[in-house]
Design a protein around this motif. Structure first.
Motif, mmCIF file in Angstrom:
data_model
loop_
_atom_site.group_PDB
_atom_site.id
_atom_site.type_symbol
_atom_site.label_atom_id
_atom_site.label_comp_id
_atom_site.label_asym_id
_atom_site.label_seq_id
_atom_site.Cartn_x
_atom_site.Cartn_y
_atom_site.Cartn_z
ATOM 1 N N PHE A 73 0.828 -1.205 0.000
ATOM 2 C CA PHE A 73 0.000 0.000 0.000
ATOM 3 C C PHE A 73 0.863 1.256 0.000
ATOM 4 N N LEU A 74 1.921 1.243 0.845
ATOM 5 C CA LEU A 74 2.803 2.402 0.900
ATOM 6 C C LEU A 74 3.552 2.590 -0.424
ATOM 7 N N THR A 75 3.959 1.468 -1.033
ATOM 8 C CA THR A 75 4.626 1.551 -2.331
ATOM 9 C C THR A 75 3.691 2.143 -3.375
ATOM 10 N N HIS A 76 2.453 1.725 -3.322
ATOM 11 C CA HIS A 76 1.469 2.257 -4.261
ATOM 12 C C HIS A 76 1.282 3.750 -4.053
ATOM 13 N N LEU A 77 1.197 4.165 -2.780
ATOM 14 C CA LEU A 77 1.059 5.587 -2.499
ATOM 15 C C LEU A 77 2.284 6.362 -2.969
ATOM 16 N N THR A 78 3.476 5.759 -2.771
ATOM 17 C CA THR A 78 4.709 6.427 -3.194
ATOM 18 C C THR A 78 4.733 6.612 -4.695
ATOM 19 N N ARG A 79 4.285 5.570 -5.424
ATOM 20 C CA ARG A 79 4.276 5.681 -6.871
ATOM 21 C C ARG A 79 3.277 6.717 -7.352
ATOM 22 N N ILE A 80 2.215 6.890 -6.588
ATOM 23 C CA ILE A 80 1.245 7.922 -6.950
ATOM 24 C C ILE A 80 1.824 9.303 -6.696
ATOM 25 N N ALA A 81 2.552 9.451 -5.581
ATOM 26 C CA ALA A 81 3.057 10.761 -5.198
ATOM 27 C C ALA A 81 4.361 11.115 -5.895
ATOM 28 N N ILE A 82 5.216 10.110 -6.150
ATOM 29 C CA ILE A 82 6.542 10.367 -6.719
ATOM 30 C C ILE A 82 6.639 9.716 -8.085
ATOM 31 N N VAL A 83 7.041 10.493 -9.068
ATOM 32 C CA VAL A 83 7.192 10.009 -10.438
ATOM 33 C C VAL A 83 8.636 9.581 -10.660
ATOM 34 N N SER A 84 8.832 8.415 -11.223
ATOM 35 C CA SER A 84 10.162 7.923 -11.570
ATOM 36 C C SER A 84 10.281 7.837 -13.090
ATOM 37 N N VAL A 85 11.307 8.460 -13.629
ATOM 38 C CA VAL A 85 11.514 8.519 -15.073
ATOM 39 C C VAL A 85 12.928 8.040 -15.384
ATOM 40 N N THR A 86 13.064 7.179 -16.378
ATOM 41 C CA THR A 86 14.367 6.712 -16.844
ATOM 42 C C THR A 86 14.662 7.320 -18.209
ATOM 43 N N VAL A 87 15.852 7.872 -18.357
ATOM 44 C CA VAL A 87 16.250 8.553 -19.598
ATOM 45 C C VAL A 87 17.557 7.937 -20.083
ATOM 46 N N ARG A 88 17.609 7.595 -21.373
ATOM 47 C CA ARG A 88 18.779 6.921 -21.930
ATOM 48 C C ARG A 88 19.282 7.639 -23.185
ATOM 49 N N GLY A 89 20.501 7.253 -23.583
ATOM 50 C CA GLY A 89 21.060 7.681 -24.855
ATOM 51 C C GLY A 89 21.275 9.180 -24.959
ATOM 52 N N TYR A 90 21.101 9.711 -26.166
ATOM 53 C CA TYR A 90 21.334 11.133 -26.406
ATOM 54 C C TYR A 90 20.395 12.004 -25.583
ATOM 55 N N GLN A 91 19.182 11.491 -25.287
ATOM 56 C CA GLN A 91 18.233 12.284 -24.515
ATOM 57 C C GLN A 91 18.764 12.542 -23.109
ATOM 58 N N ALA A 92 19.542 11.591 -22.568
ATOM 59 C CA ALA A 92 20.132 11.797 -21.244
ATOM 60 C C ALA A 92 21.085 12.988 -21.272
ATOM 61 N N GLU A 93 21.883 13.097 -22.326
ATOM 62 C CA GLU A 93 22.778 14.248 -22.435
ATOM 63 C C GLU A 93 21.997 15.537 -22.605
ATOM 64 N N ALA A 94 20.934 15.476 -23.407
ATOM 65 C CA ALA A 94 20.111 16.665 -23.597
ATOM 66 C C ALA A 94 19.509 17.115 -22.267
ATOM 67 N N LEU A 95 19.061 16.155 -21.455
ATOM 68 C CA LEU A 95 18.477 16.502 -20.165
ATOM 69 C C LEU A 95 19.517 17.145 -19.250
ATOM 70 N N LEU A 96 20.729 16.596 -19.215
ATOM 71 C CA LEU A 96 21.770 17.182 -18.373
ATOM 72 C C LEU A 96 22.105 18.600 -18.819
ATOM 73 N N LEU A 97 22.115 18.825 -20.130
ATOM 74 C CA LEU A 97 22.364 20.175 -20.628
ATOM 75 C C LEU A 97 21.247 21.120 -20.209
ATOM 76 N N GLU A 98 19.993 20.661 -20.260
ATOM 77 C CA GLU A 98 18.855 21.474 -19.831
ATOM 78 C C GLU A 98 18.938 21.782 -18.337
ATOM 79 N N LEU A 99 19.287 20.793 -17.521
ATOM 80 C CA LEU A 99 19.408 21.013 -16.073
ATOM 81 C C LEU A 99 20.511 22.014 -15.777
ATOM 82 N N ARG A 100 21.654 21.852 -16.448
ATOM 83 C CA ARG A 100 22.770 22.759 -16.195
ATOM 84 C C ARG A 100 22.449 24.177 -16.644
ATOM 85 N N SER A 101 21.581 24.323 -17.647
ATOM 86 C CA SER A 101 21.280 25.645 -18.189
ATOM 87 C C SER A 101 20.118 26.336 -17.484
#
Length: 487
Positions: A44-72
């Motif tokens: 139940f707590l895991t289910h609530l956590t998944r509802i409240a907290i979003v987990s996203v996995t980013v791979r490949g070139y998009q990971a670099e693009a995301l790091l550039l966006e965060l740094r900027s």
């Protein structure tokens, strides 16, 4: 009266083993109930956590693009774990390849945030781990660090789709503008494989130094350089005429004009439904300037160069790297010394498990559309090549694969005078002598001849100065010590 203790002593009691069994069964049932309840609570707590907290996995070139966006666009704290790596990059102010330290996202994670007050959004970013054998290696330096990113944030504070779109837009604009090189795209990237003994050697080279030259900044645009800005790193800005140092015959000058027309004629090709590509085969003795001409063309047209080491590539590796290269079009594919790998259709460099000729042809002229591709093949022995790559007696064996076959012979008299005037600019009285002596020289041989002459004349002008004698030292070795005395 019988005492109560005597009465209790006469009552029948269950055996001790029976009591222990009931207690064990009751304890097990209680533990089972607690475990089941805890499991439900945890689920139940895991289910609530998944509802409240979003987990996203980013791979490949998009990971670099995301790091550039965060740094900027995001902020981060100086507290917490830090991670650094070093790139060997060309530093413009010093004109040297030097170690440049850069901060990267640590595997332990880092908190980034944007906005203020109730509009603040925070995201936790950590880099995952991956094994060496799971990584791609070869085409770009970024491949060795291609590990997935994991993002955690409160639901409703960030729109992951919008974040990824912004990151991609910034990344594309950054690469298109390439502000680190003031808009220039020209770099040289070496493409190796793992076929044969050489493959294992080159794999170690890639692991230690990366697969590109020291002027390619794109793999580290998402990092934070320390002590220098990106405007100080990477290739020198264009501007000088790349053809000035070369002595070119009429056919070579025709290739330059053809290349410029091809680069500027993209829309012309598209309007007529023609593939926007061109293929050359350059042949001639070693040192006639085949590679130098191709490098100058790529620099003039501002094209990234992909230099393929065919002797170390397998079929799947060439297909994969070729497809990745096409995403960078317009670009130039360089296949040097093909005769050292293929005699006819036989791979003489790697007998088993190496690249096949059919795979090479499929990449050169296969089903995959190759708009924006200039192919340059060089050979010292054109007679060893299969006609599918071109023959010296015809302009092209297969237009659309190899369109022009051009010989670069030893320098003619005009070419030798061109180099002599440049290298021996201060000694015009020596031009005719050197040009006559260099008849039959290739470009490399004649340049060496002129260079040696210029250096000899330069040092002949330097008046010798008396040099004070320096006493030599005599070293005597004894059992207890070492003594040095002047001779």
């Amino acid at each position: 009266m019988i005492p109560a203790t005597h009465l209790l002593a006469t009552l029948p009691l269950p055996p001790l083993a029976a009591v222990d069994g009931w207690q064990f069964a009751g304890g097990a049932a209680a533990l089972t109930l607690v475990a089941a309840t805890f499991g439900k609570v945890r689920e139940f707590l895991t289910h609530l956590t998944r509802i409240a907290i979003v987990s996203v996995t980013v791979r490949g070139y998009q990971a670099e693009a995301l790091l550039l966006e965060l740094r900027s666009s995001f902020h981060t704290s100086k507290w917490g774990p830090r991670s650094y790596l070093g790139w060997m990059l060309h530093v413009r102010p010093t004109r040297r390849v030097q170690l440049v330290p850069m901060e990267v996202t640590p595997s332990a994670g880092r908190l980034w945030w944007t906005g203020r007050g109730l509009k603040r959004a925070a995201v936790w970013v950590r880099r995952g781990e991956s094994k060496d054998e799971e990584m791609h290696d070869g085409l770009t330096c970024r491949d060795w660090e291609e590990k997935p990113l994991t993002l955690l944030f409160l639901r409703g504070t960030l729109d992951p789709d919008a974040l990824m779109e912004r990151a991609a837009e910034r990344f594309n604009a950054f690469e298109t503008r390439h502000q680190a090189s003031e808009g220039r795209r020209h770099t040289v990237r070496f493409v190796y494989g793992t076929a044969g003994d050489r493959g294992s050697v080159m794999k170690e080279v890639r692991r230690n130094r990366g697969g590109t030259g020291h002027t390619d900044l794109r793999p580290c645009l998402a990092h934070r350089p320390l002590g220098r800005g990106f405007d100080e790193l990477g290739a020198e800005n264009g501007g000088a005429n790349p053809y000035a140092p070369l002595a070119l015959n009429a056919e070579a000058r025709g290739l330059i004009a053809e290349a410029r027309d091809w680069k500027a004629g993209e829309q012309w090709y598209r309007d007529r439904g023609l593939p926007w590509r061109r293929g050359w085969l350059l042949h001639g003795p070693p040192g006639t300037g085949k590679t130098a001409l191709i490098r100058a063309v790529a620099e003039d047209l501002d094209l990234p160069v992909y230099a393929y080491d065919l002797a170390s590539l397998k079929n799947d590796e060439l297909r994969e790297r070729w497809a990745e290269m096409l995403t960078e079009a317009p670009c130039l594919a360089l296949l040097e010394d093909v005769d050292a790998v293929f005699h006819g259709r036989e791979n003489v460099a790697v007998k088993e498990g190496g690249l096949t000729f059919d795979c090479l042809l499929n990449c050169l002229d296969g089903v995959q559309r190759a708009d924006g591709l200039l192919i340059a093949v060089t050979t010292n022995h054109p007679e060893r090549l299969d006609p599918a790559l071109g023959t010296p007696d015809r302009a092209a064996t297969r237009p659309g694969r190899i369109d022009r076959v051009v010989e670069l012979p030893p320098l003619d008299e005009d070419g030798r005078f061109h180099l002599a005037r440049r290298i021996l600019a201060e000694h015009p009285d020596r031009w005719e002598e050197v040009v006559e002596a260099g008849a039959g020289d290739t470009g490399a041989q004649f340049q060496e001849r002129c260079g040696a002459t210029a250096l000899r004349l330069r040092f002949a002008r330097v008046a010798p100065e008396p040099v004070e004698a320096v006493p030599t030292a005599r070293v005597s070795f004894e059992a207890s010590d070492t003594r040095v005395t002047a001779a």
